[in-house]
Structure formats: structure tokens, C-alpha cells
Design an enzyme around this catalytic site. Sequence first.
Site, PDB file in Angstrom:
ATOM      1  N   PHE A 144       1.323  -1.300  -0.237  1.00 65.46           N
ATOM      2  CA  PHE A 144       0.028   0.354  -0.110  1.00 65.46           C
ATOM      3  C   PHE A 144       0.798   1.057   0.203  1.00 65.46           C
ATOM      4  O   PHE A 144       1.758   1.692   0.827  1.00 65.46           O
ATOM      5  CB  PHE A 144      -1.119  -0.054   1.032  1.00 65.46           C
ATOM      6  N   ASP A 229       9.384   3.092   2.032  1.00 61.31           N
ATOM      7  CA  ASP A 229       7.974   3.898   2.735  1.00 61.31           C
ATOM      8  C   ASP A 229       7.946   3.744   3.885  1.00 61.31           C
ATOM      9  O   ASP A 229       7.642   3.036   4.291  1.00 61.31           O
ATOM     10  CB  ASP A 229       7.460   3.055   1.260  1.00 61.31           C
ATOM     11  N   LYS A 258       2.399  11.514   7.331  1.00 61.70           N
ATOM     12  CA  LYS A 258       1.220  11.502   8.640  1.00 61.70           C
ATOM     13  C   LYS A 258       1.938  12.021   9.646  1.00 61.70           C
ATOM     14  O   LYS A 258       1.791  12.879   9.995  1.00 61.70           O
ATOM     15  CB  LYS A 258       1.208   9.529   8.301  1.00 61.70           C
TER      16      LYS A 258
HETATM   17  C1  LIG Z   1      -0.891   5.937   4.339  1.00 59.89           C
HETATM   18  C2  LIG Z   1       0.261   5.767   3.357  1.00 59.89           C
HETATM   19  C3  LIG Z   1       0.201   6.214   1.693  1.00 59.89           C
HETATM   20  C4  LIG Z   1      -0.709   7.097   1.524  1.00 59.89           C
HETATM   21  O1  LIG Z   1      -0.254   8.014   3.003  1.00 59.89           O
HETATM   22  P1  LIG Z   1      -1.961   9.521   2.239  1.00 59.89           P
HETATM   23  O2  LIG Z   1      -1.556  10.588   2.941  1.00 59.89           O
HETATM   24  O3  LIG Z   1      -2.970   8.949   2.385  1.00 59.89           O
HETATM   25  O4  LIG Z   1      -1.443   9.591   0.264  1.00 59.89           O
HETATM   26  C5  LIG Z   1       0.761   5.823   1.501  1.00 59.89           C
HETATM   27  N1  LIG Z   1       2.536   4.929   1.890  1.00 59.89           N
HETATM   28  C6  LIG Z   1       1.694   4.268   3.703  1.00 59.89           C
HETATM   29  C7  LIG Z   1       2.338   2.875   3.506  1.00 59.89           C
HETATM   30  C8  LIG Z   1       1.126   4.397   4.156  1.00 59.89           C
HETATM   31  O5  LIG Z   1       0.189   3.894   5.060  1.00 59.89           O
END
Ligand SMILES: *Cc1c(COP(=O)(O)O)cnc(C)c1O
Length: 405
Positions: A144, A229, A258
Amino acid sequence: MTTAMNTKFFVDMEDIYGAHNYHPLDVVITKAKGIWVWDVEGNKYLDFLSAYSAVNQGHCHPRIVKALIEQAKKVTLTSRAFRNDQWPLLAKELCDLTGYQMVLPMNSGAEAVETALKAARMWAYQKKGVPEDQAEVITCANNFHGRTITIISFSTEPLYRRDFGPFTPGFISVPYGDIEALEKAITPNTAAFLVEPIQAEAGIIIPPEGYLRRAKEICEKNNVLFIADEIQTGLGRVGRWLACEYEEVRPDVVVIGKSLGGGCYAVSAVLSDREVLGLFTPGSHGSTFGGNPLACAVARESLRVIQEENLIDNAAQLGNYFLEKLKTIKSRWIKEVRGKGLLIGIELYPEAGGARRFCEALKEEGLLCKETHEHVIRFAPPLVIKEKDLNWAFKKIKKVFKELD
Ligand SMILES: *Cc1c(COP(=O)(O)O)cnc(C)c1O
């Protein structure tokens, strides 16, 4: 409380006027502080999701709110047509903190992932000598990384992709945790390997011990960038600044978001060295809001709160404590309890009838959490949580498992 101000009023209005791209629990939150939130009926809940780890510092942290308000009174947006006196400070502080040489600021996590992919492609053409338009990026199954068209182009979740094609080419998928598959997928045109150190959205999937370390070695050997990520796992959630630290891996590129905005503002960033981020030139990339002084002031205070309140140690210690406690719950529905720091998942057997009904029952007990991928309940409270609050939550969780047996 007026009769109109009830849950049904807001739920109905949202369902009529708002697009239905989420399936929220029917709790309408109107107020929050620290680890607690209150709904419009006056009920109080312990937040066990932390907005998908975007409020690691706790809701409405007084220091972060103060930074937000003070900066809002001075200057909020200059665009990067001009300079401001917050972005350089955030950039330096992030570099000092993480040991990288450069930062590129964005807003949402998905934008930062897109930025990292652009950086990797640019690096492949300019530094590695990959022929024009031939760059490949290796990604993992069940990843994700966000919701843009390019990012869902390498998602393996049908729900995320259905009816959104055509997709962006240049991505190759390998099973997560499988070193041989990664090695085999690398070609002379491989620019980067993009990976989550723990797959949170996929259901708190922790790769085999040594996977990240070996993946990094393979990337190095083949002149491939290792992109982590850490949008959800970073900034203390798993008991380290970055989850990659558990395997002593220093990624070539790190994406954070985040909690960088302390739950008050959308702030994301790409961290790397001059070799990669130094390739951007004026006009090659941008964002109207990226690096704005309000975002930067909030991010600076958000980072200081994580540091000065020892939230990372707290996540590590209480995470272990809570994980061991959860493992003592005896239930025929529980397949596995796993996690790192305060990112914990309870995987249920399919016969349990899905994680959703457990989340609904926990909500009734005053504990807000969310299912991820149908059979996993995710527990990720704000990192300011204390042992006594975890003990309270534990009692509720145990009770719900007993009742739904
Ligand atoms: C939440 C998340 C994203 C996307 O972030 P947004 O601010 O919702 O665009 C990307 N990678 C990971 C691992 C995430 O948990």
C-alpha cells in the site's frame, strides 16, 4: 444536546452528500484530546487507530496546536516562488535527525511516494544510464503506497484498481519477503526497489528476519535504489525513528508523512542524498503547498514532541508489553497476534466472521479500532499512551473476544 445533533443526523447527511469511498464505523467524533475522542452523543472512546498513525503525538497536542496557531498568525503560504523562514529549518532538522543530505517536501503520502518514484527514474536515466523510458521499479505484492493512478498501477489489490485503468507502465511486482524473487526481477533497467518495512495496510505483515538487510545488499550489488515507504511505520510508531533501523538498513530514499504533521496538517517528505535529490532542477517537480511555512512549523514541533516526550521508547516498551499481553488471550478465532512497537495486528481465522464485527463490538466498549483486510484487527494507539490505558483496553478486548466466542 439538541435532537438534531445526533449520530444518525451526521451519518445520513454524509451518506447523501459525501462520496462513499470509505466504510467508517458510525461514530461521529466532535472532539479529541491525547488518546481520547468524544462523539456527538457525549460518549468517550480510546482511539486505537491514531488516524492510521497520523496522530502518533496524540490528538490536538498542545505544543503542536500552539505552533500551528502561532505560525497561522504570521504567514501560512508563500508558495515556493519565494522563500520562507520555516522550510529551511525543517529541512535541516530532518537531515540532522535522519542523517540524509536533502529533503523534498510534499503534502500527502501518495505525493511523496510519487516524488520518490520520479527521483528514482531521474536517477536511473542520469546516473545509471538506463535508456530513455525504460526504467523499471520493483514493488511488492500486497503493497500500500497510496491512491494515485500511478501508485495503484502497481497495487495487487483488485478493489484499489477496478475501473481505474489504463495504468502506468514500468512496475514489476514480486512477493513480499521473497529475496530470490527480488534478485530474479532485477534487470539492467531496474531503477529502484520500493518496499514497506512492515506492510501495515496489508494486515501488519512483518517480513522474515533479515529480508530488508538482504534486499538492501542486493540493491547495492546491482546499483538499484532501495526506497523505504515509512509513511506509516516511521516517526516512532514501531519503536524506532524508522522501521528499517531494526535491520540496520539505511535506505537510499525514505518517504515519510502522516505523523510528520502531528495530526494537525498534511505534511510529507522524501529524504535522500545529493546523488538522488540533487538531480531535481527548477521546474522538474513542485507543489504549491509543499514546504509551506504553516506545514513546516507544525512538522518541526511534531518532530520535537516525538523526541522530547520519548515517544519512540514508549512505543518500543509498551508495544512489547501489550503484544505479550494480547498473546495471552485464548480464543478459537485468533490465528496470530503480531506486531512491532505500537503497530499490532490480531489476525483472525476466516471462520471468525471478519474483523469488522469485532471492531463494532469494541466500539460499543469504548475502544475505536479498524479492521484491515477483512481478517485483521489493527491496534495502533497514539504513542503518548500509558500502561494503565493499555490495561484498560486489554480488559475490553478480552471481554469482546469472550462475548463473540
Ligand atoms: C497512508 C500511507 C500512504 C499514503 O498516504 P496518504 O497521505 O494517504 O496519501 C502511503 N504509504 C503508506 C505505507 C501509508 O500507510
